[in-house]
Design a protein around this motif. Structure first.
Motif, PDB file in Angstrom:
ATOM      1  N   VAL A  20     -94.015 -24.288 -18.956  1.00 26.14           N
ATOM      2  CA  VAL A  20     -92.687 -23.711 -18.676  1.00 26.14           C
ATOM      3  C   VAL A  20     -92.771 -22.184 -18.661  1.00 26.14           C
ATOM      4  O   VAL A  20     -92.125 -21.515 -17.839  1.00 26.14           O
ATOM      5  N   CYS A  22     -95.331 -20.485 -17.728  1.00 30.21           N
ATOM      6  CA  CYS A  22     -95.912 -20.147 -16.412  1.00 30.21           C
ATOM      7  C   CYS A  22     -94.828 -20.221 -15.330  1.00 30.21           C
ATOM      8  O   CYS A  22     -94.812 -19.404 -14.387  1.00 30.21           O
ATOM      9  N   LEU A  23     -93.942 -21.207 -15.471  1.00 30.46           N
ATOM     10  CA  LEU A  23     -92.895 -21.376 -14.457  1.00 30.46           C
ATOM     11  C   LEU A  23     -91.849 -20.269 -14.534  1.00 30.46           C
ATOM     12  O   LEU A  23     -91.351 -19.791 -13.507  1.00 30.46           O
ATOM     13  N   ILE A  24     -91.553 -19.863 -15.764  1.00 32.55           N
ATOM     14  CA  ILE A  24     -90.482 -18.870 -15.934  1.00 32.55           C
ATOM     15  C   ILE A  24     -90.982 -17.459 -15.595  1.00 32.55           C
ATOM     16  O   ILE A  24     -90.322 -16.705 -14.886  1.00 32.55           O
TER      17      ILE A  24
END
Lengths: 310, 157
Positions: A20, A22-24
């Motif tokens: 998450v 990495c995603l944010i």
């Protein structure tokens, strides 16, 4: 089991959290840059064209300029290679042009009619014997037609046509062992026979012992030859073979005026065609040794057969 | 498996996956060898190793993409957790159950990735119906032999 379950839950939390994160976080552009850098380092594909800008999107400007400079550098190197190849081709064409102009100039000065032909095939095993030219029966090439060559502005005898095909012909060179040419020394009355030796030199035989010859004397085709028109330069005497008590004639080493292995174009003379030598298109006839019956070349060949040579 | 051996297995898996997708993909469809490897490691090793391997495998696929970095890592982490759950509740030894598990996880993974894309990109990352239908089938087909390879490697270590 509970311990494993707890470990699974812990691992899920840790790695899900990392995912998450990495995603944010805005890491996608950074990843893209790194990927471009790595992929270009390993496999720099040339000629992206319009897609190159898309490929470089998000890449820092300095780095993009470096990649573009590299692309330009590669393209320019390729252009230099192409230019070098084109230059070499142009040089070869200029050389050919110069040679052709030279032989055309020499050809215009020739007192005989004839046609030019290109040498299309030489066999290493028959280097001093024969080669093929690109003119044949369809171009009205006849058996035993004399073949001349031009080298450094000098015109000289190369050989004669011994086989005629539809589109090609075979030239028997004067350096072949079976070739012999009746000749005389320029401005002298002595006649002899220039024979091939399968080397760069010819051998002059049958010159009278009293002949006053010197090295450098030029040999021309004899009027007594039925094959070759009179007055074609054959070569110059390079040296004499030592006289022996049993010898009844002089022998000399002759350097051909035109080296048969140096020519790329030849001039085929339109001479008076002996009866029966006309060959229809596509036909192939065996060579006539010596060029025809009753010639001096035939007589010499017969002498050789009987006496086992000289 | 030791860390070095896991690293080698990981590098082999991603290399084979890259090579297969680069050379043998038919209309963009090829088996997801990285996912199958992650499932095998999750089923055979302890939970942490399984999750770590799956996370790294997902990260590799994220590296190949451009927009949703972390999406596959999250999906594969969830897959590893699901495999751990499967392992506790059903048999993952027979080839049929392995294939079933692989097919289910592949379909669920594709759907989960769409949800992640919707949340973070506000749009779908749909790769087509061909991929949705055939990739899970191919994964199900190759899972038993890959499982045998991983089990042999684990036994040797």
């Amino acid at each position: 089991m509970n311990k494993e379950k707890r470990l699974a839950n812990f691992a899920l939390l840790v790695f899900s959290g990392l995912s998450v994160l990495c995603l944010i976080l805005p890491v996608s552009p950074f990843v893209h840059r790194m990927r471009v850098i790595l992929s270009y380092g390993f496999y720099p594909i040339l000629d992206y064209g319009e897609t190159f800008d898309y490929y470089l999107r998000g890449v820092p400007r300095n780095f993009a300029m470096m990649l573009q400079a590299d692309q330009e550098n590669r393209a320019l190197r390729q252009q230099i290679k192409d230019a070098q190849i084109a230059g070499a081709q142009a040089e070869a064409q200029a050389e050919e042009n110069r040679r052709l102009r030279q032989i055309i100039g020499a050809g215009q000065a020739l007192p005989w009619k004839g046609m030019w032909a290109r040498v299309v095939e030489r066999e290493p095993a028959h280097w001093y014997n024969s080669f093929l030219i690109d003119k044949g029966a369809s171009d009205r090439v006849y058996l035993n037609a004399a073949v001349l060559g031009v080298e450094s502005g000098r015109v000289g005898l190369i050989g004669r046509i011994t086989e005629v095909f539809s589109k090609n012909s075979k030239v028997l060179l004067i350096t072949d062992e079976l070739s012999s040419v009746a000749c005389y020394v320029r401005n002298k009355e002595w006649e002899g026979l220039a024979e091939g030796q399968r080397t760069d030199y010819l051998k002059l035989n049958y010159m009278p012992l009293e002949a006053d010859l010197a090295a450098g004397a030029e040999l021309l085709t004899s009027p007594s030859s039925s094959v070759f028109p009179a007055g074609i330069s054959i070569g110059r005497i390079a040296s004499f073979y030592p006289k022996e008590s049993f010898m009844t004639f002089l022998s000399a080493k002759v350097l051909p005026t035109v080296r048969p292995d140096a020519v790329k174009e030849v001039f085929i003379l339109e001479t008076a065609v002996p009866a029966g030598a006309l060959v229809p298109a596509g036909a192939r006839r065996p060579a006539i040794p010596g060029g025809g019956p009753g010639t001096r070349e035939d007589q010499a060949a017969e002498d050789d057969d009987e006496g086992g040579g000289q | 498996m030791s860390f070095l051996r896991q690293l080698i297995v990981y590098l082999c898996a991603v290399s084979i996956h890259w090579w297969w997708t680069f050379h043998w993909a038919v209309h963009g469809v090829s088996p997801n060898i990285v996912l199958v490897s992650a499932m095998c490691v999750s089923a055979l090793c302890n939970p942490f190793t399984g999750h770590a391997f799956s996370f790294m495998a997902g990260l590799y696929l994220d590296m190949l993409g451009t927009s949703l970095f972390g999406g596959y890592a999250l999906t594969f982490t969830m897959t590893a957790y699901a495999i751990q759950w499967f392992k506790r509740h059903m048999d993952v030894v027979s080839p049929f159950s392995q294939s079933t598990m692989a097919w289910t996880m592949s379909v669920a993974g594709i759907l989960f990735y769409q949800i992640v894309a919707l949340v973070f990109l506000h749009k779908l990352a749909w790769r087509g119906w061909g991929v949705f239908i055939f990739e899970p089938l191919l994964n199900a087909l190759i899972t038993p032999p890959v499982f045998i390879v991983f089990r042999t490697l684990r036994k040797k270590s």
